[in-house]
Design a protein around this motif. Structure first.
Motif, PDB file in Angstrom:
ATOM      1  N   GLY A  70      -7.802   6.221   8.406  1.00 45.10           N
ATOM      2  CA  GLY A  70      -6.851   6.442   9.364  1.00 45.10           C
ATOM      3  C   GLY A  70      -6.396   5.111  10.176  1.00 45.10           C
ATOM      4  N   ILE A  71      -6.856   3.988   9.824  1.00 48.88           N
ATOM      5  CA  ILE A  71      -6.475   2.759  10.378  1.00 48.88           C
ATOM      6  C   ILE A  71      -6.065   1.847   9.446  1.00 48.88           C
ATOM      7  N   PHE A  72      -4.787   1.260  10.046  1.00 53.29           N
ATOM      8  CA  PHE A  72      -4.066   0.264   9.207  1.00 53.29           C
ATOM      9  C   PHE A  72      -4.701  -1.201   9.840  1.00 53.29           C
ATOM     10  N   TYR A  73      -4.967  -2.006   8.651  1.00 50.67           N
ATOM     11  CA  TYR A  73      -5.271  -3.426   8.867  1.00 50.67           C
ATOM     12  C   TYR A  73      -4.412  -4.558   8.494  1.00 50.67           C
ATOM     13  N   VAL A  74      -4.356  -5.417   9.149  1.00 52.13           N
ATOM     14  CA  VAL A  74      -3.515  -6.567   8.636  1.00 52.13           C
ATOM     15  C   VAL A  74      -4.202  -7.788   8.942  1.00 52.13           C
ATOM     16  N   SER A  75      -4.580  -8.609   8.091  1.00 54.99           N
ATOM     17  CA  SER A  75      -5.286  -9.837   8.413  1.00 54.99           C
ATOM     18  C   SER A  75      -4.652 -11.113   7.578  1.00 54.99           C
ATOM     19  N   PHE A  76      -4.544 -12.193   8.135  1.00 55.74           N
ATOM     20  CA  PHE A  76      -4.125 -13.320   7.534  1.00 55.74           C
ATOM     21  C   PHE A  76      -4.868 -14.485   8.512  1.00 55.74           C
ATOM     22  N   ILE A 130       0.828  -1.182  -0.023  1.00 53.43           N
ATOM     23  CA  ILE A 130      -0.086  -0.048   0.029  1.00 53.43           C
ATOM     24  C   ILE A 130       1.118   1.367   0.188  1.00 53.43           C
ATOM     25  N   ARG A 131       0.182   2.275  -0.351  1.00 53.75           N
ATOM     26  CA  ARG A 131       1.040   3.670  -0.342  1.00 53.75           C
ATOM     27  C   ARG A 131       0.148   4.619   0.735  1.00 53.75           C
ATOM     28  N   VAL A 132       0.711   5.352   1.632  1.00 50.67           N
ATOM     29  CA  VAL A 132      -0.245   6.303   2.400  1.00 50.67           C
ATOM     30  C   VAL A 132       0.882   7.412   2.550  1.00 50.67           C
ATOM     31  N   ASP A 133       0.255   8.361   1.812  1.00 46.36           N
ATOM     32  CA  ASP A 133       0.954   9.650   1.566  1.00 46.36           C
ATOM     33  C   ASP A 133       2.363   9.399   0.479  1.00 46.36           C
ATOM     34  N   ASP A 134       3.394   9.791   1.094  1.00 45.04           N
ATOM     35  CA  ASP A 134       4.590   9.384   0.296  1.00 45.04           C
ATOM     36  C   ASP A 134       5.429   8.010   0.648  1.00 45.04           C
ATOM     37  N   THR A 135       4.697   7.392   1.392  1.00 46.69           N
ATOM     38  CA  THR A 135       5.316   6.121   1.975  1.00 46.69           C
ATOM     39  C   THR A 135       4.648   5.004   1.489  1.00 46.69           C
ATOM     40  N   TYR A 136       5.544   3.991   1.113  1.00 48.70           N
ATOM     41  CA  TYR A 136       5.081   2.625   0.646  1.00 48.70           C
ATOM     42  C   TYR A 136       5.403   1.440   1.765  1.00 48.70           C
ATOM     43  N   THR A 186      -5.247  -4.291  14.014  1.00 44.62           N
ATOM     44  CA  THR A 186      -5.507  -2.877  13.751  1.00 44.62           C
ATOM     45  C   THR A 186      -4.646  -2.048  14.596  1.00 44.62           C
ATOM     46  N   SER A 187      -4.205  -0.991  13.806  1.00 44.04           N
ATOM     47  CA  SER A 187      -3.480   0.100  14.615  1.00 44.04           C
ATOM     48  C   SER A 187      -3.507   1.514  14.067  1.00 44.04           C
ATOM     49  N   LYS A 188      -3.721   2.637  14.564  1.00 39.55           N
ATOM     50  CA  LYS A 188      -3.674   4.017  14.089  1.00 39.55           C
ATOM     51  C   LYS A 188      -2.078   4.499  13.601  1.00 39.55           C
ATOM     52  N   ASP A 189      -1.261   3.413  14.045  1.00 35.87           N
ATOM     53  CA  ASP A 189       0.183   3.691  13.827  1.00 35.87           C
ATOM     54  C   ASP A 189       0.906   2.529  12.934  1.00 35.87           C
ATOM     55  N   ILE A 190       1.480   2.389  12.058  1.00 39.70           N
ATOM     56  CA  ILE A 190       1.931   1.469  11.435  1.00 39.70           C
ATOM     57  C   ILE A 190       3.092   0.836  12.198  1.00 39.70           C
TER      58      ILE A 190
END
Length: 518
Positions: free
Chosen positions: A102-108, A33-39, A120-124
Protein backbone atom coordinates in the motif's frame (compact mmCIF):
# COMPACT_ATOMS: atom_id res chain seq x y z
CA UNK A 1 1.60 7.72 -33.11
CA UNK A 2 -0.15 5.41 -35.60
CA UNK A 3 -2.16 2.86 -33.70
CA UNK A 4 -5.00 0.43 -34.12
CA UNK A 5 -7.26 -1.37 -31.66
CA UNK A 6 -8.36 -4.98 -31.92
CA UNK A 7 -10.35 -7.31 -29.70
CA UNK A 8 -8.52 -10.14 -28.03
CA UNK A 9 -9.12 -13.65 -29.29
CA UNK A 10 -11.40 -14.43 -26.37
CA UNK A 11 -13.28 -11.15 -26.79
CA UNK A 12 -12.60 -10.11 -23.19
CA UNK A 13 -10.18 -7.30 -23.87
CA UNK A 14 -8.87 -4.82 -26.41
CA UNK A 15 -5.33 -4.90 -27.74
CA UNK A 16 -3.58 -1.88 -29.16
CA UNK A 17 -0.67 -1.81 -31.59
CA UNK A 18 1.49 1.31 -31.82
CA UNK A 19 5.04 2.61 -32.13
CA UNK A 20 7.64 1.15 -29.78
CA UNK A 21 8.98 4.70 -29.39
CA UNK A 22 6.35 5.41 -26.78
CA UNK A 23 7.43 9.01 -26.08
CA UNK A 24 9.64 10.79 -28.61
CA UNK A 25 11.17 13.07 -26.01
CA UNK A 26 13.82 13.09 -23.29
CA UNK A 27 12.58 10.71 -20.57
CA UNK A 28 15.71 8.76 -19.57
CA UNK A 29 16.40 6.08 -16.95
CA UNK A 30 12.84 4.72 -16.80
CA UNK A 31 11.57 2.47 -14.05
CA UNK A 32 8.03 1.12 -14.33
CA UNK A 33 5.45 -0.59 -12.13
CA UNK A 34 1.80 -1.63 -12.43
CA UNK A 35 -0.77 -1.17 -9.67
CA UNK A 36 -4.10 -2.81 -10.58
CA UNK A 37 -4.82 -1.57 -14.14
CA UNK A 38 -2.49 1.43 -14.01
CA UNK A 39 1.17 1.71 -15.02
CA UNK A 40 3.50 4.30 -13.54
CA UNK A 41 6.88 5.29 -14.96
CA UNK A 42 9.50 7.45 -13.26
CA UNK A 43 12.24 9.30 -15.14
CA UNK A 44 15.35 11.34 -14.38
CA UNK A 45 14.90 15.13 -14.28
CA UNK A 46 18.46 16.19 -13.33
CA UNK A 47 18.55 19.92 -12.45
CA UNK A 48 15.00 20.84 -13.44
CA UNK A 49 12.41 21.77 -10.80
CA UNK A 50 9.91 20.50 -9.84
CA UNK A 51 11.62 17.14 -10.21
CA UNK A 52 11.42 13.36 -10.39
CA UNK A 53 8.55 13.10 -12.83
CA UNK A 54 6.09 10.17 -12.77
CA UNK A 55 3.91 9.42 -15.81
CA UNK A 56 0.74 7.31 -15.98
CA UNK A 57 -0.63 4.87 -18.55
CA UNK A 58 -3.26 2.15 -18.91
CA UNK A 59 -1.65 0.40 -21.87
CA UNK A 60 2.14 1.11 -21.75
CA UNK A 61 1.92 2.93 -25.11
CA UNK A 62 0.12 6.18 -24.28
CA UNK A 63 1.37 8.26 -21.37
CA UNK A 64 0.33 11.38 -19.51
CA UNK A 65 1.66 13.40 -16.62
CA UNK A 66 0.85 12.05 -13.16
CA UNK A 67 2.98 13.91 -10.61
CA UNK A 68 6.32 15.26 -9.50
CA UNK A 69 7.81 13.74 -6.37
CA UNK A 70 9.25 17.06 -5.14
CA UNK A 71 8.94 20.76 -5.88
CA UNK A 72 12.46 21.46 -4.62
CA UNK A 73 15.10 18.96 -3.60
CA UNK A 74 17.40 21.03 -1.36
CA UNK A 75 17.92 24.78 -1.38
CA UNK A 76 21.66 24.63 -1.82
CA UNK A 77 23.45 27.48 -3.61
CA UNK A 78 24.05 25.13 -6.53
CA UNK A 79 20.42 24.04 -6.86
CA UNK A 80 19.39 27.71 -6.83
CA UNK A 81 22.07 28.67 -9.40
CA UNK A 82 23.50 31.10 -6.85
CA UNK A 83 27.03 29.73 -6.96
CA UNK A 84 27.70 30.67 -10.59
CA UNK A 85 27.91 26.99 -11.53
CA UNK A 86 24.66 25.21 -10.80
CA UNK A 87 24.14 21.45 -10.75
CA UNK A 88 24.13 20.78 -14.47
CA UNK A 89 24.65 17.10 -15.23
CA UNK A 90 23.97 16.29 -11.59
CA UNK A 91 20.82 16.47 -9.48
CA UNK A 92 18.56 13.40 -9.24
CA UNK A 93 19.43 10.32 -11.33
CA UNK A 94 17.84 6.98 -12.15
CA UNK A 95 15.13 6.54 -9.53
CA UNK A 96 13.78 3.22 -8.29
CA UNK A 97 9.97 3.10 -8.23
CA UNK A 98 8.21 0.44 -6.16
CA UNK A 99 4.80 -0.29 -4.61
CA UNK A 100 4.73 -2.47 -1.50
CA UNK A 101 1.94 -3.09 1.02
CA UNK A 102 0.00 0.00 0.00
CA UNK A 103 2.99 2.35 -0.07
CA UNK A 104 4.73 3.91 -3.09
CA UNK A 105 8.52 4.17 -2.80
CA UNK A 106 10.80 6.38 -4.89
CA UNK A 107 14.52 6.40 -4.20
CA UNK A 108 17.47 7.99 -5.98
CA UNK A 109 20.80 9.70 -5.44
CA UNK A 110 21.61 13.34 -6.15
CA UNK A 111 25.11 13.67 -7.46
CA UNK A 112 25.54 17.23 -6.25
CA UNK A 113 24.54 16.65 -2.61
CA UNK A 114 26.04 13.16 -2.38
CA UNK A 115 22.90 11.86 -0.67
CA UNK A 116 20.44 9.04 -1.27
CA UNK A 117 16.83 10.20 -1.01
CA UNK A 118 13.74 8.15 -0.19
CA UNK A 119 10.23 9.45 -0.81
CA UNK A 120 7.16 7.52 0.34
CA UNK A 121 3.42 8.06 -0.10
CA UNK A 122 0.15 6.16 0.15
CA UNK A 123 -1.05 8.06 -2.92
CA UNK A 124 1.00 8.26 -6.12
CA UNK A 125 0.12 11.95 -6.37
CA UNK A 126 1.38 12.65 -2.88
CA UNK A 127 1.97 14.17 -0.51
CA UNK A 128 5.41 12.54 -0.48
CA UNK A 129 7.40 12.13 2.71
CA UNK A 130 11.11 12.80 2.26
CA UNK A 131 13.88 11.00 4.16
CA UNK A 132 17.54 10.13 3.71
CA UNK A 133 19.00 6.63 3.32
CA UNK A 134 22.39 6.34 4.99
CA UNK A 135 25.00 5.77 2.28
CA UNK A 136 25.27 6.51 -1.43
CA UNK A 137 23.73 4.00 -3.85
CA UNK A 138 24.38 4.85 -7.51
CA UNK A 139 21.59 3.70 -9.88
CA UNK A 140 19.95 1.77 -7.07
CA UNK A 141 17.04 -0.65 -7.34
CA UNK A 142 14.91 -1.79 -4.41
CA UNK A 143 13.65 -5.36 -3.95
CA UNK A 144 11.10 -6.27 -1.28
CA UNK A 145 11.64 -10.01 -0.99
CA UNK A 146 8.86 -12.48 -0.22
CA UNK A 147 10.30 -13.26 3.22
CA UNK A 148 10.14 -9.65 4.43
CA UNK A 149 13.78 -8.81 3.75
CA UNK A 150 14.67 -5.67 1.78
CA UNK A 151 17.64 -5.40 -0.59
CA UNK A 152 19.16 -2.88 -2.94
CA UNK A 153 21.49 -3.42 -5.86
CA UNK A 154 23.60 -0.51 -7.03
CA UNK A 155 26.92 0.62 -8.40
CA UNK A 156 28.97 1.11 -11.54
CA UNK A 157 31.35 -1.57 -12.85
CA UNK A 158 31.11 -3.48 -9.57
CA UNK A 159 27.49 -4.27 -8.69
CA UNK A 160 26.74 -4.33 -4.96
CA UNK A 161 24.00 -6.12 -3.10
CA UNK A 162 23.12 -4.69 0.31
CA UNK A 163 20.47 -5.83 2.72
CA UNK A 164 18.62 -2.86 4.18
CA UNK A 165 16.71 -2.17 7.36
CA UNK A 166 13.00 -2.70 6.89
CA UNK A 167 12.37 1.06 6.98
CA UNK A 168 15.13 1.64 4.39
CA UNK A 169 16.97 4.12 6.59
CA UNK A 170 20.25 2.32 5.93
CA UNK A 171 22.03 -1.03 5.74
CA UNK A 172 20.93 -3.77 8.14
CA UNK A 173 23.74 -4.42 10.65
CA UNK A 174 25.07 -7.91 10.04
CA UNK A 175 22.99 -8.28 6.86
CA UNK A 176 24.18 -9.34 3.41
CA UNK A 177 26.58 -6.81 1.87
CA UNK A 178 28.68 -8.00 -1.04
CA UNK A 179 29.72 -7.48 -4.66
CA UNK A 180 27.72 -9.89 -6.81
CA UNK A 181 28.84 -8.81 -10.31
CA UNK A 182 32.02 -7.18 -11.58
CA UNK A 183 32.92 -6.30 -15.17
CA UNK A 184 36.21 -6.68 -16.97
CA UNK A 185 37.31 -3.06 -17.25
CA UNK A 186 39.68 -3.59 -20.16
CA UNK A 187 36.85 -5.02 -22.31
CA UNK A 188 34.17 -2.33 -21.88
CA UNK A 189 33.57 1.33 -22.64
CA UNK A 190 30.79 1.52 -20.06
CA UNK A 191 30.75 -0.73 -17.03
CA UNK A 192 27.66 -2.34 -15.56
CA UNK A 193 25.16 0.18 -14.17
CA UNK A 194 21.49 1.11 -14.27
CA UNK A 195 20.44 -1.72 -11.96
CA UNK A 196 16.87 -3.09 -11.95
CA UNK A 197 16.29 -5.89 -9.44
CA UNK A 198 13.40 -8.40 -9.46
CA UNK A 199 12.26 -11.72 -8.05
CA UNK A 200 10.16 -13.65 -10.59
CA UNK A 201 8.89 -17.19 -9.99
CA UNK A 202 11.46 -17.76 -7.26
CA UNK A 203 14.43 -16.57 -9.36
CA UNK A 204 16.42 -13.38 -8.83
CA UNK A 205 17.12 -11.13 -11.82
CA UNK A 206 19.32 -8.06 -12.07
CA UNK A 207 19.04 -6.16 -15.36
CA UNK A 208 21.93 -3.85 -16.23
CA UNK A 209 23.29 -1.75 -19.05
CA UNK A 210 26.86 -2.01 -20.30
CA UNK A 211 28.82 -1.23 -23.45
CA UNK A 212 31.45 -3.79 -24.46
CA UNK A 213 34.17 -2.39 -26.70
CA UNK A 214 33.09 -2.54 -30.32
CA UNK A 215 29.37 -2.75 -29.44
CA UNK A 216 26.41 -0.50 -28.80
CA UNK A 217 24.82 -0.17 -25.40
CA UNK A 218 23.64 -3.60 -24.33
CA UNK A 219 20.97 -4.89 -21.97
CA UNK A 220 22.49 -7.59 -19.77
CA UNK A 221 20.89 -9.81 -17.14
CA UNK A 222 22.33 -11.73 -14.20
CA UNK A 223 20.24 -14.58 -12.75
CA UNK A 224 20.47 -16.49 -9.48
CA UNK A 225 18.55 -19.02 -7.41
CA UNK A 226 19.42 -17.22 -4.18
CA UNK A 227 19.51 -13.52 -3.47
CA UNK A 228 23.23 -13.53 -2.68
CA UNK A 229 24.10 -15.60 -5.75
CA UNK A 230 26.02 -16.91 -7.47
CA UNK A 231 24.73 -14.88 -10.45
CA UNK A 232 24.97 -16.14 -14.03
CA UNK A 233 25.31 -13.68 -16.92
CA UNK A 234 22.86 -13.62 -19.84
CA UNK A 235 23.16 -10.99 -22.61
CA UNK A 236 19.48 -10.43 -23.33
CA UNK A 237 19.34 -7.55 -25.80
CA UNK A 238 21.71 -5.93 -28.26
CA UNK A 239 19.70 -3.98 -30.80
CA UNK A 240 19.47 -0.67 -32.62
CA UNK A 241 16.10 0.83 -33.56
CA UNK A 242 15.38 3.23 -36.40
CA UNK A 243 18.93 3.41 -37.71
CA UNK A 244 20.32 5.50 -34.86
CA UNK A 245 23.23 3.09 -34.34
CA UNK A 246 22.42 3.34 -30.65
CA UNK A 247 21.53 0.39 -28.47
CA UNK A 248 18.14 0.18 -26.75
CA UNK A 249 19.03 -0.55 -23.13
CA UNK A 250 18.58 0.32 -19.43
CA UNK A 251 15.21 0.32 -17.79
CA UNK A 252 12.65 -1.65 -15.85
CA UNK A 253 10.30 -4.51 -16.71
CA UNK A 254 6.65 -4.97 -15.82
CA UNK A 255 3.95 -7.62 -16.19
CA UNK A 256 0.70 -6.62 -17.87
CA UNK A 257 -2.78 -7.67 -16.78
CA UNK A 258 -2.83 -10.55 -19.30
CA UNK A 259 0.43 -11.97 -17.91
CA UNK A 260 2.72 -10.68 -20.67
CA UNK A 261 6.02 -8.98 -19.78
CA UNK A 262 7.46 -5.78 -21.22
CA UNK A 263 10.55 -3.68 -20.70
CA UNK A 264 10.72 0.10 -20.95
CA UNK A 265 14.29 0.91 -21.96
CA UNK A 266 15.77 4.01 -23.54
CA UNK A 267 17.72 4.85 -26.69
CA UNK A 268 20.01 7.82 -27.34
CA UNK A 269 18.56 10.12 -30.01
CA UNK A 270 21.24 12.78 -30.19
CA UNK A 271 20.22 16.31 -29.25
CA UNK A 272 16.60 15.25 -28.71
CA UNK A 273 17.70 13.21 -25.71
CA UNK A 274 17.12 9.68 -24.46
CA UNK A 275 13.85 8.19 -25.70
CA UNK A 276 11.83 5.49 -23.87
CA UNK A 277 11.20 2.37 -25.96
CA UNK A 278 8.71 -0.43 -25.23
CA UNK A 279 10.16 -3.91 -25.74
CA UNK A 280 8.28 -7.22 -25.31
CA UNK A 281 9.91 -9.66 -22.88
CA UNK A 282 9.38 -13.41 -22.89
CA UNK A 283 10.92 -16.21 -20.84
CA UNK A 284 12.60 -19.24 -22.38
CA UNK A 285 12.38 -21.36 -19.27
CA UNK A 286 13.92 -19.03 -16.70
CA UNK A 287 15.94 -17.06 -19.25
CA UNK A 288 14.51 -13.63 -20.22
CA UNK A 289 14.40 -12.79 -23.93
CA UNK A 290 13.92 -9.18 -25.04
CA UNK A 291 12.39 -8.15 -28.36
CA UNK A 292 11.56 -10.35 -31.33
CA UNK A 293 14.38 -12.80 -31.98
CA UNK A 294 16.63 -10.47 -30.03
CA UNK A 295 15.80 -7.33 -32.03
CA UNK A 296 13.75 -4.23 -31.28
CA UNK A 297 10.51 -3.91 -33.22
CA UNK A 298 9.06 -0.70 -34.66
CA UNK A 299 5.56 -1.72 -33.46
CA UNK A 300 4.39 -3.32 -30.21
CA UNK A 301 1.04 -4.90 -29.31
CA UNK A 302 -0.31 -4.63 -25.76
CA UNK A 303 -3.52 -5.09 -23.80
CA UNK A 304 -5.30 -1.77 -23.31
CA UNK A 305 -6.83 -1.69 -19.83
CA UNK A 306 -8.97 1.38 -20.53
CA UNK A 307 -9.75 1.56 -24.26
CA UNK A 308 -11.13 4.92 -25.25
CA UNK A 309 -9.40 6.78 -22.41
CA UNK A 310 -8.32 10.27 -23.52
CA UNK A 311 -4.73 11.02 -22.53
CA UNK A 312 -3.56 14.56 -21.90
CA UNK A 313 -0.61 15.63 -24.03
CA UNK A 314 2.86 15.78 -22.49
CA UNK A 315 3.49 19.19 -24.07
CA UNK A 316 1.49 22.41 -23.79
CA UNK A 317 1.18 25.93 -25.14
CA UNK A 318 -0.33 27.19 -21.88
CA UNK A 319 1.73 28.38 -18.95
CA UNK A 320 -0.98 27.49 -16.42
CA UNK A 321 -3.43 24.64 -15.94
CA UNK A 322 -7.16 24.99 -15.30
CA UNK A 323 -6.47 25.68 -11.60
CA UNK A 324 -4.15 28.56 -12.39
CA UNK A 325 -1.04 26.67 -11.32
CA UNK A 326 2.06 26.34 -13.47
CA UNK A 327 1.38 23.70 -16.10
CA UNK A 328 3.45 20.60 -15.19
CA UNK A 329 4.88 20.43 -18.71
CA UNK A 330 6.98 23.44 -17.72
CA UNK A 331 9.97 23.14 -15.37
CA UNK A 332 12.35 25.73 -14.01
CA UNK A 333 16.04 25.42 -14.76
CA UNK A 334 17.16 24.85 -11.12
CA UNK A 335 15.08 26.17 -8.20
CA UNK A 336 13.46 29.46 -9.09
CA UNK A 337 12.70 32.51 -6.99
CA UNK A 338 8.94 33.22 -7.11
CA UNK A 339 9.54 36.87 -6.25
CA UNK A 340 11.53 37.28 -9.46
CA UNK A 341 9.75 34.92 -11.87
CA UNK A 342 6.01 34.29 -11.93
CA UNK A 343 3.04 33.73 -14.21
CA UNK A 344 -0.06 35.91 -13.95
CA UNK A 345 -2.90 35.89 -16.49
CA UNK A 346 -0.81 33.71 -18.83
CA UNK A 347 2.06 36.22 -18.83
CA UNK A 348 5.47 35.09 -17.57
CA UNK A 349 7.57 37.86 -16.01
CA UNK A 350 11.27 37.35 -15.28
CA UNK A 351 13.21 39.97 -13.30
CA UNK A 352 16.97 39.94 -12.77
CA UNK A 353 18.82 40.51 -9.52
CA UNK A 354 22.45 39.73 -10.42
CA UNK A 355 25.07 40.03 -13.15
CA UNK A 356 25.94 36.86 -15.09
CA UNK A 357 27.95 35.96 -18.18
CA UNK A 358 25.60 33.73 -20.13
CA UNK A 359 22.22 32.06 -20.38
CA UNK A 360 23.18 28.93 -18.40
CA UNK A 361 23.96 31.13 -15.39
CA UNK A 362 20.60 32.86 -15.69
CA UNK A 363 18.27 32.15 -12.79
CA UNK A 364 14.52 31.67 -13.21
CA UNK A 365 14.60 30.29 -16.74
CA UNK A 366 11.42 28.40 -17.63
CA UNK A 367 11.77 25.31 -19.85
CA UNK A 368 9.77 22.67 -21.70
CA UNK A 369 10.95 19.53 -23.49
CA UNK A 370 11.11 19.24 -27.25
CA UNK A 371 8.93 16.50 -28.75
CA UNK A 372 9.37 14.56 -31.98
CA UNK A 373 12.13 15.08 -34.50
CA UNK A 374 10.46 18.23 -35.85
CA UNK A 375 8.76 20.76 -33.63
CA UNK A 376 8.24 24.51 -33.47
CA UNK A 377 7.66 26.92 -30.64
CA UNK A 378 7.01 30.65 -30.61
CA UNK A 379 6.43 33.28 -27.94
CA UNK A 380 5.58 36.98 -27.77
CA UNK A 381 8.31 38.91 -25.96
CA UNK A 382 8.01 42.33 -24.38
CA UNK A 383 11.48 43.52 -23.42
CA UNK A 384 10.58 47.17 -22.89
CA UNK A 385 11.78 47.06 -19.27
CA UNK A 386 15.18 45.44 -19.75
CA UNK A 387 18.35 47.32 -18.81
CA UNK A 388 21.42 48.03 -20.86
CA UNK A 389 23.27 44.75 -21.44
CA UNK A 390 20.28 42.54 -20.69
CA UNK A 391 19.37 39.60 -22.93
CA UNK A 392 15.78 38.34 -22.96
CA UNK A 393 14.59 35.70 -25.35
CA UNK A 394 14.07 32.13 -26.43
CA UNK A 395 16.81 29.52 -26.13
CA UNK A 396 17.36 26.00 -27.45
CA UNK A 397 18.88 24.93 -24.15
CA UNK A 398 21.33 22.11 -23.62
CA UNK A 399 25.12 21.86 -23.29
CA UNK A 400 25.63 23.27 -26.79
CA UNK A 401 22.87 25.86 -26.98
CA UNK A 402 21.60 28.59 -29.30
CA UNK A 403 19.32 31.55 -28.59
CA UNK A 404 17.55 34.51 -30.13
CA UNK A 405 17.00 37.52 -27.88
CA UNK A 406 16.42 41.24 -27.54
CA UNK A 407 19.23 43.25 -26.01
CA UNK A 408 19.58 46.96 -25.22
CA UNK A 409 22.64 49.05 -25.99
CA UNK A 410 23.04 52.85 -25.85
CA UNK A 411 19.30 53.25 -25.57
CA UNK A 412 18.58 51.19 -28.70
CA UNK A 413 17.09 47.73 -29.03
CA UNK A 414 18.68 44.96 -31.06
CA UNK A 415 17.57 41.48 -32.03
CA UNK A 416 20.57 39.25 -31.56
CA UNK A 417 21.52 35.59 -31.77
CA UNK A 418 24.19 33.48 -30.15
CA UNK A 419 25.35 29.92 -29.70
CA UNK A 420 27.88 27.95 -27.71
CA UNK A 421 30.07 25.06 -28.80
CA UNK A 422 32.04 23.04 -26.29
CA UNK A 423 35.75 23.10 -26.98
CA UNK A 424 38.40 22.24 -24.44
CA UNK A 425 37.32 23.35 -20.99
CA UNK A 426 34.73 25.97 -21.87
CA UNK A 427 32.03 24.16 -19.95
CA UNK A 428 33.17 26.40 -17.09
CA UNK A 429 30.39 28.77 -16.01
CA UNK A 430 32.19 32.03 -16.85
CA UNK A 431 32.38 31.62 -20.63
CA UNK A 432 30.51 34.09 -22.82
CA UNK A 433 28.29 32.99 -25.72
CA UNK A 434 29.39 33.33 -29.31
CA UNK A 435 27.31 36.15 -30.79
CA UNK A 436 26.32 35.53 -34.40
CA UNK A 437 23.95 38.00 -36.06
CA UNK A 438 22.26 41.23 -34.98
CA UNK A 439 19.75 43.73 -36.34
CA UNK A 440 18.40 46.93 -34.83
CA UNK A 441 14.66 46.88 -34.14
CA UNK A 442 12.34 49.87 -33.62
CA UNK A 443 10.69 48.59 -30.43
CA UNK A 444 11.26 45.94 -27.79
CA UNK A 445 8.22 43.86 -28.65
CA UNK A 446 8.53 40.91 -31.02
CA UNK A 447 7.48 37.31 -31.59
CA UNK A 448 10.35 34.81 -31.48
CA UNK A 449 10.42 31.24 -32.72
CA UNK A 450 12.56 28.11 -32.64
CA UNK A 451 12.19 25.52 -35.37
CA UNK A 452 13.85 22.19 -34.51
CA UNK A 453 14.98 19.44 -36.82
CA UNK A 454 16.20 16.69 -34.51
CA UNK A 455 16.32 13.87 -37.02
CA UNK A 456 19.37 11.62 -37.20
CA UNK A 457 22.52 13.48 -38.35
CA UNK A 458 20.57 16.76 -38.69
CA UNK A 459 20.01 18.04 -35.15
CA UNK A 460 19.73 21.76 -35.68
CA UNK A 461 17.54 24.70 -34.74
CA UNK A 462 16.51 27.71 -36.78
CA UNK A 463 16.44 31.00 -34.86
CA UNK A 464 13.41 32.92 -36.08
CA UNK A 465 11.27 36.01 -35.57
CA UNK A 466 7.97 37.13 -37.02
CA UNK A 467 8.50 39.73 -39.72
CA UNK A 468 5.47 42.02 -39.81
CA UNK A 469 6.16 43.19 -43.38
CA UNK A 470 6.41 39.65 -44.76
CA UNK A 471 3.68 38.32 -42.50
CA UNK A 472 5.67 35.21 -41.62
CA UNK A 473 8.50 33.85 -39.51
CA UNK A 474 11.96 34.40 -40.97
CA UNK A 475 15.40 33.35 -39.82
CA UNK A 476 17.66 35.92 -38.24
CA UNK A 477 20.65 36.13 -40.56
CA UNK A 478 19.45 32.91 -42.23
CA UNK A 479 20.74 31.12 -39.15
CA UNK A 480 20.52 27.40 -38.54
CA UNK A 481 22.53 26.32 -35.49
CA UNK A 482 23.87 22.83 -34.94
CA UNK A 483 22.88 21.10 -31.70
CA UNK A 484 24.62 18.28 -29.85
CA UNK A 485 23.89 16.20 -26.76
CA UNK A 486 26.75 16.67 -24.30
CA UNK A 487 27.41 15.31 -20.84
CA UNK A 488 27.91 18.65 -19.11
CA UNK A 489 24.12 19.06 -18.91
CA UNK A 490 23.18 15.43 -19.72
CA UNK A 491 19.70 16.30 -21.03
CA UNK A 492 17.89 16.68 -24.33
CA UNK A 493 17.38 20.11 -25.86
CA UNK A 494 14.51 22.23 -24.50
CA UNK A 495 12.62 25.40 -25.21
CA UNK A 496 13.77 27.92 -22.60
CA UNK A 497 12.42 31.39 -21.82
CA UNK A 498 15.09 33.54 -20.18
CA UNK A 499 16.21 36.98 -19.12
CA UNK A 500 19.68 37.79 -17.82
CA UNK A 501 21.74 40.89 -17.06
CA UNK A 502 25.36 41.25 -18.11
CA UNK A 503 25.85 44.85 -16.87
CA UNK A 504 23.08 46.20 -14.62
CA UNK A 505 20.64 44.04 -12.66
CA UNK A 506 17.00 44.89 -12.05
CA UNK A 507 15.46 44.75 -15.51
CA UNK A 508 12.48 42.61 -16.44
CA UNK A 509 10.96 40.95 -19.48
CA UNK A 510 7.52 39.48 -20.14
CA UNK A 511 6.54 36.46 -22.25
CA UNK A 512 3.07 35.58 -23.50
CA UNK A 513 1.21 33.52 -26.14
CA UNK A 514 3.62 30.60 -26.22
CA UNK A 515 2.59 28.26 -29.02
CA UNK A 516 3.78 24.67 -29.44
CA UNK A 517 3.44 23.17 -32.91
CA UNK A 518 4.75 20.35 -35.11
Amino acid sequence: MMAKDEKSLDGKGVYKTASANIIVSDYPDPDVIRVDDTYYMVSTTMHFMPGCVILRSYNLLDWEFCTYVYDELEKTPGQQLLDGRGIYGKGMWAASLRYHKGIFYVSFVANDTGKTYLYTSKDIQGPWKKSIISGFYHDMSILFDDDGRVFVTYGNCALHLTQMKEDLTGPLPGGIDKIIVEDEREKVWLGYEGSHFYKINGKYYVFLIDMPKGKMRTQTCFMADKVDGPYKKVEVFHSDLGGWNSGVAQGGIVQSNDGSWYGILFQDHGALGRIPVLVPVTFDGDRPVFGFEGKASEQVRVLDNRPGYKYKALYSSAFCDSDGKLNPMWQWNHIHNPALAYVKDEVLTIKTDRIVSNVVQATNTLTQRTFNEQCFGSVDLDASNINEGDYAGLCALEGEYAFIAITKREGKYFLTSADHKITGNNTEPSYEPNFLEEIEIPEAKITLGLKFNLSHNKENVQLMYFDQKQGQFVRLGNLSCKLRYTLDQFVGVRFALFNYSSKVAGGSASFSNFKYDF
